[in-house]
Design a protein around this motif. Structure first.
Motif, PDB file in Angstrom:
ATOM      1  N   VAL A  89       1.139  -1.182  -0.124  1.00  0.00           N
ATOM      2  CA  VAL A  89       0.094   0.039   0.244  1.00  0.00           C
ATOM      3  C   VAL A  89       0.929   1.230  -0.107  1.00  0.00           C
ATOM      4  O   VAL A  89       2.000   1.513   1.295  1.00  0.00           O
ATOM      5  N   ILE A  90       0.601   2.388  -1.038  1.00  0.00           N
ATOM      6  CA  ILE A  90       0.551   3.732  -1.005  1.00  0.00           C
ATOM      7  C   ILE A  90       0.376   4.585  -0.248  1.00  0.00           C
ATOM      8  O   ILE A  90      -1.060   4.741  -0.330  1.00  0.00           O
ATOM      9  N   SER A  91       0.666   4.743   1.148  1.00  0.00           N
ATOM     10  CA  SER A  91       0.129   5.568   1.905  1.00  0.00           C
ATOM     11  C   SER A  91       0.496   7.248   1.509  1.00  0.00           C
ATOM     12  O   SER A  91       1.355   7.710   1.747  1.00  0.00           O
ATOM     13  N   VAL A  92      -0.453   8.128   1.768  1.00  0.00           N
ATOM     14  CA  VAL A  92       0.224   9.987   1.575  1.00  0.00           C
ATOM     15  C   VAL A  92      -0.884  10.327   2.360  1.00  0.00           C
ATOM     16  O   VAL A  92      -2.625  10.034   2.540  1.00  0.00           O
ATOM     17  N   GLU A  93      -0.180  11.481   2.614  1.00  0.00           N
ATOM     18  CA  GLU A  93      -0.555  12.642   3.710  1.00  0.00           C
ATOM     19  C   GLU A  93      -0.914  14.154   3.433  1.00  0.00           C
ATOM     20  O   GLU A  93       0.623  13.561   2.735  1.00  0.00           O
ATOM     21  N   ALA A  94      -1.417  14.581   3.577  1.00  0.00           N
ATOM     22  CA  ALA A  94      -1.773  15.977   2.582  1.00  0.00           C
ATOM     23  C   ALA A  94      -1.570  17.167   3.937  1.00  0.00           C
ATOM     24  O   ALA A  94      -2.035  17.238   5.151  1.00  0.00           O
ATOM     25  N   TYR A  95      -0.387  18.290   4.016  1.00  0.00           N
ATOM     26  CA  TYR A  95      -0.494  19.348   5.588  1.00  0.00           C
ATOM     27  C   TYR A  95      -0.475  20.339   4.544  1.00  0.00           C
ATOM     28  O   TYR A  95      -0.072  20.454   3.618  1.00  0.00           O
ATOM     29  N   ASP A  96      -0.661  21.578   5.448  1.00  0.00           N
ATOM     30  CA  ASP A  96      -0.556  23.232   5.406  1.00  0.00           C
ATOM     31  C   ASP A  96       0.414  23.235   5.606  1.00  0.00           C
ATOM     32  O   ASP A  96       0.082  23.015   7.534  1.00  0.00           O
ATOM     33  N   LYS A  97       1.698  24.068   5.508  1.00  0.00           N
ATOM     34  CA  LYS A  97       2.763  24.147   5.932  1.00  0.00           C
ATOM     35  C   LYS A  97       2.201  25.211   6.975  1.00  0.00           C
ATOM     36  O   LYS A  97       1.852  26.384   6.558  1.00  0.00           O
ATOM     37  N   ASN A  98       2.493  26.053   8.017  1.00  0.00           N
ATOM     38  CA  ASN A  98       1.610  26.949   8.649  1.00  0.00           C
ATOM     39  C   ASN A  98       3.312  27.445   9.129  1.00  0.00           C
ATOM     40  O   ASN A  98       4.297  26.745   9.300  1.00  0.00           O
ATOM     41  N   ILE A 110      -3.560   3.861  -2.052  1.00  0.00           N
ATOM     42  CA  ILE A 110      -3.475   2.752  -3.049  1.00  0.00           C
ATOM     43  C   ILE A 110      -2.397   1.814  -3.622  1.00  0.00           C
ATOM     44  O   ILE A 110      -1.497   1.586  -2.504  1.00  0.00           O
ATOM     45  N   THR A 111      -2.950   0.827  -3.755  1.00  0.00           N
ATOM     46  CA  THR A 111      -1.743  -0.606  -3.445  1.00  0.00           C
ATOM     47  C   THR A 111      -1.401   0.014  -5.457  1.00  0.00           C
ATOM     48  O   THR A 111      -1.490   0.332  -5.709  1.00  0.00           O
ATOM     49  N   ILE A 112      -0.050  -0.779  -5.008  1.00  0.00           N
ATOM     50  CA  ILE A 112       1.221  -0.038  -6.205  1.00  0.00           C
ATOM     51  C   ILE A 112       1.062  -1.040  -7.494  1.00  0.00           C
ATOM     52  O   ILE A 112       0.388  -0.525  -8.310  1.00  0.00           O
ATOM     53  N   GLY A 113      -0.407  -2.301  -7.103  1.00  0.00           N
ATOM     54  CA  GLY A 113      -0.826  -3.340  -8.363  1.00  0.00           C
ATOM     55  C   GLY A 113      -1.849  -2.088  -9.056  1.00  0.00           C
ATOM     56  O   GLY A 113      -1.997  -2.406 -10.104  1.00  0.00           O
ATOM     57  N   ARG A 114      -3.003  -1.434  -8.219  1.00  0.00           N
ATOM     58  CA  ARG A 114      -3.827  -0.826  -8.528  1.00  0.00           C
ATOM     59  C   ARG A 114      -4.168  -0.003  -9.438  1.00  0.00           C
ATOM     60  O   ARG A 114      -3.706   0.407 -10.468  1.00  0.00           O
ATOM     61  N   LEU A 115      -1.920   0.514  -8.573  1.00  0.00           N
ATOM     62  CA  LEU A 115      -1.417   1.921  -9.805  1.00  0.00           C
ATOM     63  C   LEU A 115      -0.975   1.447 -11.096  1.00  0.00           C
ATOM     64  O   LEU A 115      -1.021   2.374 -11.775  1.00  0.00           O
ATOM     65  N   LEU A 116       0.087   0.015 -11.097  1.00  0.00           N
ATOM     66  CA  LEU A 116       0.800   0.069 -12.548  1.00  0.00           C
ATOM     67  C   LEU A 116      -0.828  -0.097 -13.265  1.00  0.00           C
ATOM     68  O   LEU A 116      -0.737   0.143 -14.411  1.00  0.00           O
ATOM     69  N   THR A 135      -0.386   5.715 -13.864  1.00  0.00           N
ATOM     70  CA  THR A 135      -1.087   7.024 -13.044  1.00  0.00           C
ATOM     71  C   THR A 135      -2.005   7.393 -12.719  1.00  0.00           C
ATOM     72  O   THR A 135      -3.535   6.908 -13.422  1.00  0.00           O
ATOM     73  N   ALA A 136      -2.439   7.699 -11.200  1.00  0.00           N
ATOM     74  CA  ALA A 136      -3.714   7.517 -11.067  1.00  0.00           C
ATOM     75  C   ALA A 136      -4.305   8.686  -9.920  1.00  0.00           C
ATOM     76  O   ALA A 136      -2.485   9.351  -9.437  1.00  0.00           O
ATOM     77  N   ASP A 137      -5.350   9.658  -9.271  1.00  0.00           N
ATOM     78  CA  ASP A 137      -5.567  10.685  -8.853  1.00  0.00           C
ATOM     79  C   ASP A 137      -6.276   9.817  -7.944  1.00  0.00           C
ATOM     80  O   ASP A 137      -7.289   8.923  -7.801  1.00  0.00           O
ATOM     81  N   VAL A 138      -5.565  10.257  -6.614  1.00  0.00           N
ATOM     82  CA  VAL A 138      -6.672   9.704  -5.309  1.00  0.00           C
ATOM     83  C   VAL A 138      -7.150  10.898  -4.392  1.00  0.00           C
ATOM     84  O   VAL A 138      -6.684  11.624  -4.623  1.00  0.00           O
TER      85      VAL A 138
END
Length: 212
Positions: free
Chosen positions: A153-162, A177-183, A188-191
């Motif tokens: 699994v690829i995990s992504v977290e987004a932050y706003d820098k203060n 998203i899993t690596i397999g699903r992305l491939l 390329t995929a939008d999560v």
């Protein structure tokens, strides 16, 4: 030479002619074995002998290396205990983000996002650079990762820098998203980011490329 033990699950069988090995010391190819496909490389090695002295052909020992790639959902394949584990190198790229907006403030200057990402694959972690004052941040930053399973699994977290050093960065949300699903998505995929189970309408574009 037998390769089957009493406790093994037999998926199928295939035959390679000994004469073919004599003509071509190494044979590579793909063969159907039961409900699976077997990609194999068969190499014939011989001991050092005096060509003037007759020798028994039974001393020839073929060395077989094979990696089975499952293309079936058969329960027999799922219960096979022995598997060849292949480590693959993948170039993972955080491309861009979309859907971010300016935060309106009373009596203060509007807050334009300064977005950065934290990414993780297994134990491999890294952080992108901060893109200041942008609702459409573009990173195009890559990292080489290793994977042994398409289910990683690829995990992504987004932050706003203060800007304040004493203030914690604002957490937008996360996505996986899993690596397999992305491939399988063409690389390329939008999560979509979520926070506490709620979809936010914020998207991170990821790209994955297999590296030889």
């Amino acid at each position: 030479m037998t390769l089957i033990q009493d406790t093994d699950t037999v998926l199928g069988s295939t035959t390679i002619k000994f004469d073919d090995l004599q003509e071509t010391p190494t044979i590579e190819g793909r063969r159907d074995v039961g409900e699976a496909q077997l990609e194999c490389s068969v190499r014939l090695t011989t001991p050092e002998v005096d060509v003037a002295t007759p020798y028994d052909t039974s001393s020839l020992r073929p060395t077989i290396t094979a990696a089975a790639k499952t293309q079936s959902s058969s329960s027999a394949l799922q219960t096979t205990r022995e598997a060849v584990i292949e480590t693959r190198k993948i170039r993972l790229t955080a491309v861009k983000g979309t859907g971010f907006s300016v935060r309106k403030r009373m009596f203060k200057k509007d807050d334009i996002p300064d977005v950065y990402l934290n990414l993780q694959v297994g134990t491999q972690k890294w952080k992108t650079s901060v893109i200041p004052n942008s609702t459409t941040p573009q990173w195009n930053e890559s990292k080489m990762v290793e994977s042994t399973d398409n289910k990683n699994v690829i995990s992504v977290e987004a932050y706003d820098k203060n800007k304040g050093t004493m203030d914690a960065d604002d957490f937008y949300g996360s996505a996986t998203i899993t690596i397999g699903r992305l491939l399988l998505s063409g690389g390329t995929a939008d999560v979509e980011l979520q926070h506490k189970g709620e979809k936010l309408g914020l998207f991170i574009t990821l790209r994955a490329e297999l590296v030889q």
